[in-house]
Design an enzyme around this catalytic site. Structure first.
Site, PDB file in Angstrom:
ATOM      1  CE  LYS A   1       2.819  13.293   4.803  1.00 31.49           C
ATOM      2  NZ  LYS A   1       3.030  14.169   3.607  1.00 31.49           N
TER       3      LYS A   1
ATOM      4  CE  LYS B   1       5.739  21.290   2.276  1.00 31.05           C
ATOM      5  NZ  LYS B   1       4.435  20.747   1.939  1.00 31.05           N
TER       6      LYS B   1
END
Lengths: 297, 297
Positions: A242, A174
């Site tokens: 983030k 990811k």
């Protein structure tokens, strides 16, 4: 059959909400929990069961799905006081669909194992639309037997479900995904501003760019909005910022040079620092416009 | 009908050779010229006519197609002594399929107009395979009437033919194309080395990355070679380095910031400086491996 499998979903936000609905539709007995109770009430209206505490949600669950914003949220909800590990039954399967730091995933999976709870990391790609359609790409880390057990649940939420390695591997893939997505948005943004500055018809250009080796999903799905100046999220700059923190930390830890990755991480951070954190990540074009003295009203 | 249209093709290299063959196949009367005569002999074997000089090639041509490596080559062949502008008939249509500087294209188109020769810039994307298959993406700049006249010729060589604006616009879009392609290769290279360093199965990862928002043509066509360490060209680092020089100059001229563009231009230059200029541009992975202390044998 499936109605005998009880699934707790913790986190009913933009992604978790529609994912829980797809589990309901697939016939699972789904119990939802969310920190803000309005989302639980909404899920109950959709036909799900609601829980007021994490303990109540996970106590009788065979499977626990977490879909939370960031690493500290997962640590708190899973390993914190009155959290998942304190209240889930031994033998339960925990699927973390959140995007968090791979090293945190590895640590939490070990903590779960200590309590007899099996852990699978299964972060997703495809955004809100993919969550609603049940067409997410899901990158799965964990032991093969646990991933096999999780597969029917994951296939109720996504169309591409791939086991990529042991615990944490899903998060690593990811992270790579978020590196490529951010970088591709920035490349398309640079190309669009470049074309604009040279007076070229951007829509015609996108058509021909998409047909060759430059073709990508950002040109297909985001370029029209980037040309129109429509940055409605979608996936917010705050969250991608983030994620790029995760990418740069994990690259540094492994000693891997990611020259484009670190530059786009800085650009995403600058976009956020200029007050655009709640826009769609395709707003990287705004920053290229500004850096080029071409800010648009 | 078509056999009455005489087309001169100047430059019978990796791209120009198969493009000339496709014009032959479409029924045009094609006469080929190349600086090194072996390629002309080869084209004659394919059924084309050969010319020993530019003058002989263009003298009776209705259409002149140039497919040359760089801006100085086009300036020499077209505007140089005994070149195209000296020998082509007034009213001829010149199609430049080379990838060169947009400002050179604008200057050369004006010089052609002075001689009554119509000019269209039509750089291509799709590589050697696209040239052979006749499936190139072609980005076309020029006056609408001239682009209309060029369209049947272009459609014999490509499947996506898009008029993007006035003279030079095709080159501007090609520059944007080369920016996106180089950047995407580098992003995929960084992702692959990152995954490798974390012990993740790269082939499984590519499968799931290609299915989401990170999906792109480089993952589809180049990742397998980049995983196997096979950098047979394809499109050479030398040429992409040249193209990134065009991109950075054209961006600077227009005052456009291309932060990822300039970084990948430097990386491509470094790869070339290390002696890898004749490898495929996907060899950017080699450089990321080296920068990360992971050079492979």
């Amino acid at each position: 059959m499936r109605s005998s499998t009880a699934v707790a979903v913790l986190g009913l936000g933009i992604m978790g909400g529609p994912m829980a609905n797809n589990l309901l539709r697939a016939g699972y007995d789904v119990i939802g929990y969310n920190r803000s109770p309005a989302k639980v009430a909404n899920f109950v209206e959709q036909g799900g069961r609601g829980a007021e505490t994490i303990a109540a949600a996970v106590h009788d669950a065979d499977v626990i799905v977490t879909m939370l914003p960031d690493s500290p949220d997962v640590e708190q909800v899973v390993a914190g006081e009155d959290g998942v590990l304190e209240h889930a039954a031994s033998g339960a399967l925990w699927i973390d669909a959140s995007t968090i730091r791979p090293d945190v995933t590895v640590r939490m999976a070990a903590a779960a194992a200590d309590k007899g709870i099996r852990a699978v990391d299964a972060p997703v790609s495809g955004g809100e639309a993919g969550a609603i359609e049940g067409s997410l790409s899901i990158m799965v880390g964990g032991a093969a037997a646990d991933v096999d057990a999780a597969r029917p649940i994951l296939e109720a939420m996504g169309t591409t479900v791939v086991h990529v390695g042991p615990a944490g591997s899903g998060q690593t893939v990811k992270a790579a995904n978020q590196l490529i997505v951010a970088g591709t948005i920035e490349l398309v943004a640079e190309a669009l501003v470049f074309l604009d500055a040279h007076g070229v018809d951007a829509e015609a250009a996108v058509k021909v760019l998409a047909g060759g080796l430059a073709g990508n999903r950002i040109l297909d799905r985001k370029a029209a909005g980037m040309i129109a100046g429509d940055y409605t999220p979608g996936f917010r700059v705050d969250l991608h910022h983030k994620d790029l923190g995760i990418v740069t930390a994990a690259a540094r830890e492994a000693g891997v040079a990611i020259p484009l990755g670190v530059v786009v991480a800085q650009l995403m951070g600058a976009l956020r620092a200029r007050g655009h954190g709640s826009l769609d990540h395709s707003a990287l074009r705004l920053l290229v416009d500004e850096l080029s003295g071409r800010a648009r009203s």
